[in-house]
Design a protein around this motif. Structure first.
Motif, PDB file in Angstrom:
ATOM      1  N   ASN A 114      19.874 -11.178 -28.851  1.00  0.00           N
ATOM      2  CA  ASN A 114      19.796 -12.054 -27.686  1.00  0.00           C
ATOM      3  C   ASN A 114      20.946 -11.773 -26.721  1.00  0.00           C
ATOM      4  OD1 ASN A 114      17.524 -13.636 -28.561  1.00  0.00           O
ATOM      5  ND2 ASN A 114      18.902 -14.619 -30.030  1.00  0.00           N
ATOM      6  N   LEU A 115      20.625 -11.800 -25.427  1.00  0.00           N
ATOM      7  CA  LEU A 115      21.646 -11.658 -24.398  1.00  0.00           C
ATOM      8  C   LEU A 115      22.523 -12.902 -24.445  1.00  0.00           C
ATOM      9  CD1 LEU A 115      22.690  -9.965 -22.002  1.00  0.00           C
ATOM     10  CD2 LEU A 115      21.051 -11.179 -20.552  1.00  0.00           C
ATOM     11  N   TYR A 158      18.004  -9.231 -16.311  1.00  0.00           N
ATOM     12  CA  TYR A 158      17.527 -10.536 -16.773  1.00  0.00           C
ATOM     13  C   TYR A 158      17.745 -11.584 -15.685  1.00  0.00           C
ATOM     14  CZ  TYR A 158      16.431 -14.358 -19.940  1.00  0.00           C
ATOM     15  OH  TYR A 158      15.837 -15.438 -20.547  1.00  0.00           O
ATOM     16  N   ASN A 159      16.667 -11.886 -14.970  1.00  0.00           N
ATOM     17  CA  ASN A 159      16.726 -12.863 -13.883  1.00  0.00           C
ATOM     18  C   ASN A 159      15.494 -13.768 -13.975  1.00  0.00           C
ATOM     19  OD1 ASN A 159      19.029 -11.541 -12.185  1.00  0.00           O
ATOM     20  ND2 ASN A 159      17.600  -9.877 -12.627  1.00  0.00           N
ATOM     21  N   PRO A 160      15.539 -14.760 -14.872  1.00  0.00           N
ATOM     22  CA  PRO A 160      14.361 -15.624 -15.046  1.00  0.00           C
ATOM     23  C   PRO A 160      14.139 -16.513 -13.829  1.00  0.00           C
ATOM     24  CG  PRO A 160      16.196 -16.402 -16.384  1.00  0.00           C
ATOM     25  CD  PRO A 160      16.629 -15.105 -15.791  1.00  0.00           C
ATOM     26  N   GLU A 161      12.874 -16.663 -13.481  1.00  0.00           N
ATOM     27  CA  GLU A 161      12.462 -17.524 -12.370  1.00  0.00           C
ATOM     28  C   GLU A 161      11.346 -18.446 -12.848  1.00  0.00           C
ATOM     29  OE1 GLU A 161      13.334 -17.749  -9.144  1.00  0.00           O
ATOM     30  OE2 GLU A 161      14.607 -15.988  -8.824  1.00  0.00           O
ATOM     31  N   VAL A 193       3.650  -3.935  -7.017  1.00  0.00           N
ATOM     32  CA  VAL A 193       4.342  -4.783  -7.990  1.00  0.00           C
ATOM     33  C   VAL A 193       3.916  -4.345  -9.386  1.00  0.00           C
ATOM     34  CG1 VAL A 193       4.466  -6.740  -6.410  1.00  0.00           C
ATOM     35  CG2 VAL A 193       2.534  -6.551  -7.983  1.00  0.00           C
ATOM     36  N   SER A 194       4.693  -4.749 -10.375  1.00  0.00           N
ATOM     37  CA  SER A 194       4.378  -4.347 -11.745  1.00  0.00           C
ATOM     38  C   SER A 194       4.687  -5.490 -12.697  1.00  0.00           C
ATOM     39  CB  SER A 194       5.209  -3.107 -12.128  1.00  0.00           C
ATOM     40  OG  SER A 194       5.007  -2.760 -13.479  1.00  0.00           O
ATOM     41  N   LEU A 195       3.740  -5.826 -13.543  1.00  0.00           N
ATOM     42  CA  LEU A 195       3.915  -6.883 -14.539  1.00  0.00           C
ATOM     43  C   LEU A 195       3.858  -6.282 -15.938  1.00  0.00           C
ATOM     44  CD1 LEU A 195       1.510  -9.616 -13.082  1.00  0.00           C
ATOM     45  CD2 LEU A 195       3.982  -9.400 -12.718  1.00  0.00           C
ATOM     46  N   SER A 196       4.611  -6.870 -16.853  1.00  0.00           N
ATOM     47  CA  SER A 196       4.586  -6.405 -18.240  1.00  0.00           C
ATOM     48  C   SER A 196       4.963  -7.546 -19.162  1.00  0.00           C
ATOM     49  CB  SER A 196       5.559  -5.229 -18.449  1.00  0.00           C
ATOM     50  OG  SER A 196       6.899  -5.645 -18.221  1.00  0.00           O
ATOM     51  N   VAL A 197       4.775  -7.329 -20.453  1.00  0.00           N
ATOM     52  CA  VAL A 197       5.185  -8.298 -21.477  1.00  0.00           C
ATOM     53  C   VAL A 197       6.127  -7.600 -22.435  1.00  0.00           C
ATOM     54  CG1 VAL A 197       4.383  -9.647 -23.457  1.00  0.00           C
ATOM     55  CG2 VAL A 197       3.131  -9.755 -21.299  1.00  0.00           C
ATOM     56  N   GLU A 198       7.346  -8.131 -22.539  1.00  0.00           N
ATOM     57  CA  GLU A 198       8.372  -7.572 -23.417  1.00  0.00           C
ATOM     58  C   GLU A 198       9.105  -8.732 -24.090  1.00  0.00           C
ATOM     59  OE1 GLU A 198       8.436  -4.354 -23.631  1.00  0.00           O
ATOM     60  OE2 GLU A 198       7.369  -3.764 -21.808  1.00  0.00           O
ATOM     61  N   ALA A 199       9.968  -8.397 -25.042  1.00  0.00           N
ATOM     62  CA  ALA A 199      10.772  -9.433 -25.686  1.00  0.00           C
ATOM     63  C   ALA A 199      11.664 -10.115 -24.653  1.00  0.00           C
ATOM     64  CB  ALA A 199      11.622  -8.829 -26.795  1.00  0.00           C
ATOM     65  N   ASP A 200      11.739 -11.436 -24.734  1.00  0.00           N
ATOM     66  CA  ASP A 200      12.626 -12.187 -23.848  1.00  0.00           C
ATOM     67  C   ASP A 200      14.073 -11.841 -24.205  1.00  0.00           C
ATOM     68  OD1 ASP A 200      14.299 -14.247 -22.750  1.00  0.00           O
ATOM     69  OD2 ASP A 200      12.556 -15.532 -22.554  1.00  0.00           O
ATOM     70  N   MET A 201      14.845 -11.366 -23.239  1.00  0.00           N
ATOM     71  CA  MET A 201      16.187 -10.864 -23.534  1.00  0.00           C
ATOM     72  C   MET A 201      17.132 -11.941 -24.062  1.00  0.00           C
ATOM     73  SD  MET A 201      16.662  -8.208 -20.335  1.00  0.00           S
ATOM     74  CE  MET A 201      18.330  -7.700 -20.754  1.00  0.00           C
ATOM     75  N   LYS A 202      16.856 -13.216 -23.772  1.00  0.00           N
ATOM     76  CA  LYS A 202      17.717 -14.289 -24.289  1.00  0.00           C
ATOM     77  C   LYS A 202      17.090 -15.029 -25.462  1.00  0.00           C
ATOM     78  CE  LYS A 202      21.085 -15.421 -20.766  1.00  0.00           C
ATOM     79  NZ  LYS A 202      21.764 -16.506 -20.013  1.00  0.00           N
ATOM     80  N   HIS A 203      15.836 -14.751 -25.716  1.00  0.00           N
ATOM     81  CA  HIS A 203      15.130 -15.378 -26.846  1.00  0.00           C
ATOM     82  C   HIS A 203      14.227 -14.300 -27.449  1.00  0.00           C
ATOM     83  CE1 HIS A 203      16.528 -19.194 -25.181  1.00  0.00           C
ATOM     84  NE2 HIS A 203      16.088 -18.763 -24.013  1.00  0.00           N
ATOM     85  N   THR A 204      14.830 -13.320 -28.100  1.00  0.00           N
ATOM     86  CA  THR A 204      14.103 -12.098 -28.464  1.00  0.00           C
ATOM     87  C   THR A 204      13.086 -12.295 -29.574  1.00  0.00           C
ATOM     88  OG1 THR A 204      15.935 -11.484 -29.945  1.00  0.00           O
ATOM     89  CG2 THR A 204      15.955 -10.576 -27.707  1.00  0.00           C
ATOM     90  N   GLU A 205      12.987 -13.495 -30.103  1.00  0.00           N
ATOM     91  CA  GLU A 205      11.951 -13.741 -31.109  1.00  0.00           C
ATOM     92  C   GLU A 205      10.586 -13.940 -30.464  1.00  0.00           C
ATOM     93  OE1 GLU A 205      13.482 -17.738 -29.812  1.00  0.00           O
ATOM     94  OE2 GLU A 205      14.358 -15.792 -30.327  1.00  0.00           O
TER      95      GLU A 205
END
Length: 652
Positions: free
Chosen positions: A518-519, A231-234, A137-149
């Motif tokens: 933002n998406l 973009y599939n938030p859970e 598995v792989s985890l990362s931190v990036e800008a939220d595609m629907k809340h890019t701030e």
């Protein structure tokens, strides 16, 4: 009319070393035949051409400068360059690296071989992630595609041994050759770190079995090319139920400062199957897979025999005759660790202020052309058109090099050999610092000014999550751009590149993001349906075109083809607005920037995984959509470069 065209053609033949009559048959070949007949692919390259030749010149320039720094003939002008210099001294100490052999890698190998179960892995999971060691598995931190701030937590799928999951499909002709080369390299690497041949073969077989088990569950290059589907938030609590075999809850709480409510899953199909991949498959397979991954990941940091052994696989993939020399390898290893530092050095020393102002003016000119096109667009509704113009007005522009370095670079301190430091130990420390830094950004504001490419990179990009276009200094050279070229040549080169990046804001991916990155769907349903139909025409125009013994995948390349079409069309309009307009020069330079000579292997690889169409087709197909190409070179029905008007694709 006929006489004036003949006179015009004679003038062109005198001005350009191009047989313009042959342009009717094939623009790319007519412009580049002389170059193609003489060009040779360097032994340590898989291709050469406009982009690569610029990269080679930059390599030569910077290696000279950095060698002088390394050898004390010049002094670094910043503390960050001083650390880079110390690291370059380490990567260039070939005698020490040969004496060390694979010993620096042993502590990492010991960590893997000491694992006997998932429980052992869970006991050190957060540290494993911070150490950037392979995991299923792989985890990362990036800008939220629907809340890019804001930065968000992401869950990604692991990479495969093969270039793409399609290489595991039955009947894939390249797979057998590639897997054979991979197997030979993996066994050789294992033997060099102390395994018997029999054990090395067993470990490699187990690793391959696990990789093959992963493959059906991850996305192909074509599937990954659709950004929005990443973009599939859970809910984080729900996500944890996907992977009960791993203690990701404790790991994440160690990695980030707080309790995430959500996690964005880029590959849901993979995470629906990952627990089965962890629990129903023997741990020996997982362990072997991680071990082989580490050997390849660190192969360039060991002695040259180890590097050459691993390189047999990459050379089979690319068709390179040989790997880079140890000197070049040392340069790239050091530069990669301090990429923005060396990029800033290059930009400040070799990119002039006059050129920067000129390119910025070209960008503004291209934006003005685009703005006018959007305002006068006939197939968009007023509502969508106004939002498109708003998005364009918010587009940020960066040219040359960043105004400041990422503050993390000031935290990178090299441990010299005299204090026990090795190339690997320093890079491991840097990697850990960067990983900690990225996870520390979770839930904090994003930095929209951060450059993703260093200034010495021959490329450009559009970042949809920030609605920004970036043009590093390195690409702002001939044949793309020069103060010595005519405006039409520059528009056919860097102008088309600039407009290409602007067009990405409105390609099939970029169009899904709003002016803030933002998406968000800002289209009316009717306009979106029309745009999708136009995108399908672009897919059809390229899909199935023969190349290098294979065929172009129109779906894989559609976003780049839309950007090429919009970029070339808008650059052409800008060129026509200049007093010294010369459309022949425009089209000829467009074909010139794509000149490429490549090995069959790299051509076939890129057909499978690259979102860009082959360079020759980028040059030839797009011009067929433009009426001015036909009038400029007298292309008519029956000529190979002719495309019937109803088949020409016009989007932007």
């Amino acid at each position: 009319m006929k006489l004036s065209y003949i006179l015009w053609e004679a003038f062109l033949m005198k001005q350009y070393p191009v047989e313009t009559a042959k342009i009717k048959d094939d623009l790319y070949d007519a412009v580049n035949d002389a170059w193609l007949s003489q060009a040779e692919i360097p032994a340590d390259h898989s291709q050469t051409g406009g982009f690569v030749e610029l990269m080679d010149e930059i390599e030569k320039t910077l290696m000279h400068d950095f060698d002088e720094l390394r050898d004390g003939k010049a002094q670094p002008d910043s503390s960050e360059m001083a650390e880079f210099t110390k690291f370059y001294q380490l990567t260039s100490d070939f005698n020490q690296r040969e004496a060390d052999g694979t010993k620096p890698l042993q502590p990492i190998l010991d960590r893997i071989t000491a694992l006997n179960s998932l429980a052992d892995l869970n006991a050190q999971l957060s540290d494993w992630i911070l150490s950037d060691l392979p995991l299923p598995v792989s985890l990362s931190v990036e800008a939220d595609m629907k809340h890019t701030e804001t930065y968000a937590l992401y869950a990604n799928a692991p990479s495969l041994f093969m270039p793409d999951k399609t290489y595991y499909d039955e009947g894939n002709r390249a797979a057998e050759t590639l897997m054979s080369a991979f197997t030979t390299a993996a066994v050789g690497l294992l033997e060099q770190v102390g395994y018997t041949k029999a054990d090395a073969e067993k470990i490699t077989a187990l690793a391959k079995e696990y990789d093959r088990a992963i493959a059906p569950n991850v996305k192909s290059a074509e599937e990954s090319a659709d950004y929005a589907k990443n973009y599939n938030p859970e809910q984080f609590a729900d996500f944890l139920q996907f992977v009960p075999a791993l203690d990701l809850k404790s790991a994440v709480h160690t990695l980030v400062d707080g309790d995430p409510d959500t996690i964005i899953v880029t590959e849901p199909v993979f995470y629906q199957s990952v627990n089965q991949l962890l629990t129903t498959i023997s741990f020996d397979q997982i362990k072997a897979w991680m071990l082989v991954k580490v050997l390849f990941n660190y192969s360039n940091l060991m002695n040259d025999e180890f590097r050459q052994t691993a390189g047999t696989y990459s050379r089979t993939l690319s068709g390179q005759k040989e790997l880079r020399s140890v000197e070049k390898a040392a340069y790239y290893q050091a530069k990669a660790a301090f990429s923005q530092v060396t990029g800033l050095y290059y930009g400040q020393k070799y990119f002039g202020e006059k050129a920067k102002v000129d390119v910025q003016n070209m960008v503004k000119a291209m934006i003005a052309v685009y703005q006018n096109r959007l305002k006068t667009n006939t197939w968009l509704s007023k509502e969508t058109r106004e939002k498109a113009v708003t998005k364009l007005s918010k587009l940020e522009i960066q040219v040359g090099y960043p105004d400041k370095l990422d503050p993390m670079y000031s935290q990178l301190h090299v441990t010299p050999a005299s204090e026990g430091g090795t190339v690997l130990s320093n890079l491991d420390q840097f990697s850990r610092q960067w990983t900690e830094y990225h996870f520390s950004k979770w839930n904090k504001p994003t930095d929209r000014t951060r450059w993703e490419m260093s200034a010495d990179t021959v490329n450009a990009y559009y970042e949809p999550l920030h609605n920004i276009i970036v043009f590093p200094a390195a690409i702002l050279q001939a044949p793309f751009y020069s103060l010595d070229q005519s405006s039409s040549q520059n528009y056919g080169g860097i102008g088309a590149v600039i407009a290409h990046e602007i067009s990405h804001a409105f390609d099939n991916n970029g169009a899904k993001f709003d002016e803030y990155g933002n998406l968000h769907n800002w289209w009316t349903a009717e306009d979106l349906d029309h745009f999708d139909a136009l995108a399908q025409k672009m897919i059809a125009e390229f899909d199935g075109l023969p190349f290098a013994g294979g065929h172009v995948n129109g779906k894989l390349t559609v976003s780049e083809n839309i950007a090429d079409a919009g970029g070339l069309s808008c650059a052409l309009e800008a060129a026509k607005g200049e007093p010294d307009v010369d459309l022949a020069a425009f089209f000829i330079n467009w074909a010139t920037i794509w000149r490429t000579k490549a090995t069959k292997q790299i051509e076939q690889l890129l057909l499978n995984i690259d979102v860009h169409a082959p360079a020759k087709l980028r040059a030839d197909v797009q011009v067929k959509n433009l009426d001015d190409f036909y009038s400029t070179f007298g292309v008519v029905t029956g000529d190979p470069m002719y495309l019937a008007p109803d088949k020409r694709v016009h989007i932007w």
